[in-house]
Design a protein around this motif. Structure first.
Motif, PDB file in Angstrom:
ATOM      1  N   ILE A 128       0.842  -1.206   0.000  1.00 24.13           N
ATOM      2  CA  ILE A 128       0.000   0.000   0.000  1.00 24.13           C
ATOM      3  C   ILE A 128       0.872   1.249   0.000  1.00 24.13           C
ATOM      4  O   ILE A 128       0.580   2.235  -0.685  1.00 24.13           O
ATOM      5  N   LEU A 129       1.953   1.240   0.771  1.00 26.50           N
ATOM      6  CA  LEU A 129       2.836   2.404   0.829  1.00 26.50           C
ATOM      7  C   LEU A 129       3.494   2.651  -0.527  1.00 26.50           C
ATOM      8  O   LEU A 129       3.620   3.802  -0.967  1.00 26.50           O
ATOM      9  N   HIS A 130       3.912   1.569  -1.191  1.00 22.75           N
ATOM     10  CA  HIS A 130       4.491   1.710  -2.530  1.00 22.75           C
ATOM     11  C   HIS A 130       3.513   2.384  -3.487  1.00 22.75           C
ATOM     12  O   HIS A 130       3.865   3.321  -4.215  1.00 22.75           O
ATOM     13  N   ILE A 150     -11.045  -0.428   2.566  1.00 26.22           N
ATOM     14  CA  ILE A 150     -10.275   0.817   2.523  1.00 26.22           C
ATOM     15  C   ILE A 150     -11.103   1.929   1.905  1.00 26.22           C
ATOM     16  O   ILE A 150     -11.670   1.766   0.825  1.00 26.22           O
ATOM     17  N   ASP A 151     -11.175   3.034   2.598  1.00 28.91           N
ATOM     18  CA  ASP A 151     -11.812   4.227   2.054  1.00 28.91           C
ATOM     19  C   ASP A 151     -10.779   4.955   1.211  1.00 28.91           C
ATOM     20  O   ASP A 151      -9.782   5.461   1.717  1.00 28.91           O
ATOM     21  N   HIS A 152     -11.001   5.040  -0.099  1.00 27.25           N
ATOM     22  CA  HIS A 152     -10.016   5.618  -1.008  1.00 27.25           C
ATOM     23  C   HIS A 152      -9.880   7.118  -0.844  1.00 27.25           C
ATOM     24  O   HIS A 152      -8.989   7.721  -1.424  1.00 27.25           O
ATOM     25  N   GLN A 153     -10.774   7.745  -0.067  1.00 26.46           N
ATOM     26  CA  GLN A 153     -10.675   9.176   0.162  1.00 26.46           C
ATOM     27  C   GLN A 153      -9.771   9.486   1.348  1.00 26.46           C
ATOM     28  O   GLN A 153      -9.481  10.636   1.619  1.00 26.46           O
ATOM     29  N   LYS A 154      -9.353   8.478   2.072  1.00 24.46           N
ATOM     30  CA  LYS A 154      -8.536   8.669   3.260  1.00 24.46           C
ATOM     31  C   LYS A 154      -7.106   8.210   2.993  1.00 24.46           C
ATOM     32  O   LYS A 154      -6.778   7.689   1.945  1.00 24.46           O
ATOM     33  N   VAL A 160      -4.291   0.953   6.985  1.00 24.83           N
ATOM     34  CA  VAL A 160      -3.726  -0.392   7.181  1.00 24.83           C
ATOM     35  C   VAL A 160      -3.050  -0.486   8.544  1.00 24.83           C
ATOM     36  O   VAL A 160      -3.187  -1.486   9.251  1.00 24.83           O
ATOM     37  N   ALA A 161      -2.306   0.572   8.934  1.00 27.04           N
ATOM     38  CA  ALA A 161      -1.665   0.584  10.251  1.00 27.04           C
ATOM     39  C   ALA A 161      -2.715   0.553  11.360  1.00 27.04           C
ATOM     40  O   ALA A 161      -2.523  -0.114  12.395  1.00 27.04           O
ATOM     41  N   THR A 193       4.440   3.909  10.757  1.00 27.12           N
ATOM     42  CA  THR A 193       3.883   5.233  10.473  1.00 27.12           C
ATOM     43  C   THR A 193       4.981   6.283  10.378  1.00 27.12           C
ATOM     44  O   THR A 193       4.899   7.213   9.565  1.00 27.12           O
ATOM     45  N   ASP A 194       6.012   6.159  11.195  1.00 24.71           N
ATOM     46  CA  ASP A 194       7.137   7.100  11.121  1.00 24.71           C
ATOM     47  C   ASP A 194       7.828   7.019   9.759  1.00 24.71           C
ATOM     48  O   ASP A 194       8.197   8.039   9.173  1.00 24.71           O
ATOM     49  N   ILE A 195       8.012   5.804   9.259  1.00 24.33           N
ATOM     50  CA  ILE A 195       8.647   5.622   7.951  1.00 24.33           C
ATOM     51  C   ILE A 195       7.781   6.211   6.852  1.00 24.33           C
ATOM     52  O   ILE A 195       8.266   6.881   5.940  1.00 24.33           O
TER      53      ILE A 195
END
Length: 287
Positions: A128-130, A150-154, A160-161, A193-195
């Motif tokens: 997801i991050l990629h 997953i809400d695509h607006q968020k 996911v976290a 989340t920090d990454i």
């Protein structure tokens, strides 16, 4: 990212890859060559400027400004590479943190359902991050048998976290893990989340426009004035010389532009998709 052997000089010299700046600069190089030819013709054949003409002293300016432009381009390239290398370190941290979380969950969890959930959602965060960094929409179902609502607006990685921590909290409520184990796992999820935030900082903070525009204008004006001074000593050979100088200077700026955003899909960008796939393999082996 392109894989290569840094010791293979022959392939570097005679092979033109998609990332090579030569192809991208061909139109401008042709224009610079035509411009240099016109200036050479005017000075040699039309204006008939003498050797003691003040125009010949323009080359003195080039000698002084050459040092300045080299410093600017060196700083520009180093700054862009620092951003690329920081992105590589962040994704390296994501790989290590995914391994650490998998190792700890493997030791703590006994229920195969719980293990299977984390076996899929941990690499799911990297995937997801990629896609998030490449501005790509993700499907509601990331992996088979695992529906991610997953809400695509968020913010997708944050969702996911959140789901990951919610599952960990449910394990604590159901007494499958202890309070101490909850704190340990919370630290690992927090690092994800920090990454993500650090990667977004690189992605969303380009080099200031005024700085980038100034370098481009400086290079362009510098190159346009080269034929005036050097046509006296080089004649029509000034055409390939000026074109080559433009190619070198413009290539450095172009390379810096390409690597300052390491999360794209170009040949010089980080292989985040492949790294996400590697995370999936590591997690499946550990949990």
């Amino acid at each position: 990212m392109t894989s290569y052997n840094p010791k293979d000089w022959i392939s570097f010299i005679f092979h033109l890859s998609k990332a090579d700046t030569f192809r991208k600069l061909i139109p401008m190089m042709l224009l610079i060559g035509v411009y240099s030819g016109i200036i050479g013709y005017l000075e040699i054949e039309y204006w008939h400027l003498p050797d003691n003409s003040p125009v010949k002293n323009i080359s003195i300016m080039h000698g002084m400004l050459g040092f300045v432009i080299s410093l600017l381009l060196a700083y520009r390239t180093n700054t862009a590479y620092d951003r690329w290398w920081e992105g590589r370190k962040l994704w390296g941290s994501l790989v290590n943190n995914s391994r650490n979380l998998s190792i700890k969950l493997s030791a703590m969890l006994q229920d195969e359902k719980d293990r299977n959930y984390f076996r899929k959602i941990i690499p799911g965060y990297a995937s997801i991050l990629h896609k998030h960094l490449n501005d790509r929409d993700t499907s509601l179902q990331l992996f088979d048998d695992l529906d991610l609502d997953i809400d695509h607006q968020k913010h997708k990685p944050n969702q996911v976290a959140k789901m990951m921590f919610q599952k960990i909290n449910d394990l604590y409520v159901s007494k499958k893990i202890t309070g101490d184990q909850l704190l340990i796992l919370n630290t690992e999820v927090h690092s994800f989340t920090d990454i993500c935030g650090a990667c977004e900082r690189i992605k969303n903070t380009p080099i200031p426009y005024s700085y980038s525009a100034f370098i481009k204008k400086f290079i362009f004006i510098y190159v346009l004035t080269l034929p005036f001074g050097y046509v006296f000593s080089l004649g029509y050979y000034v055409i390939p010389v000026v074109v080559f100088i433009f190619y070198v200077l413009a290539s450095l700026e172009l390379i810096a532009e390409e690597i300052e955003d390491p999360f794209g899909m170009d040949a010089n960008d980080l292989p985040t998709k492949k790294m996400a796939e590697n995370i999936k393999k590591h997690v499946e082996e550990l949990i």
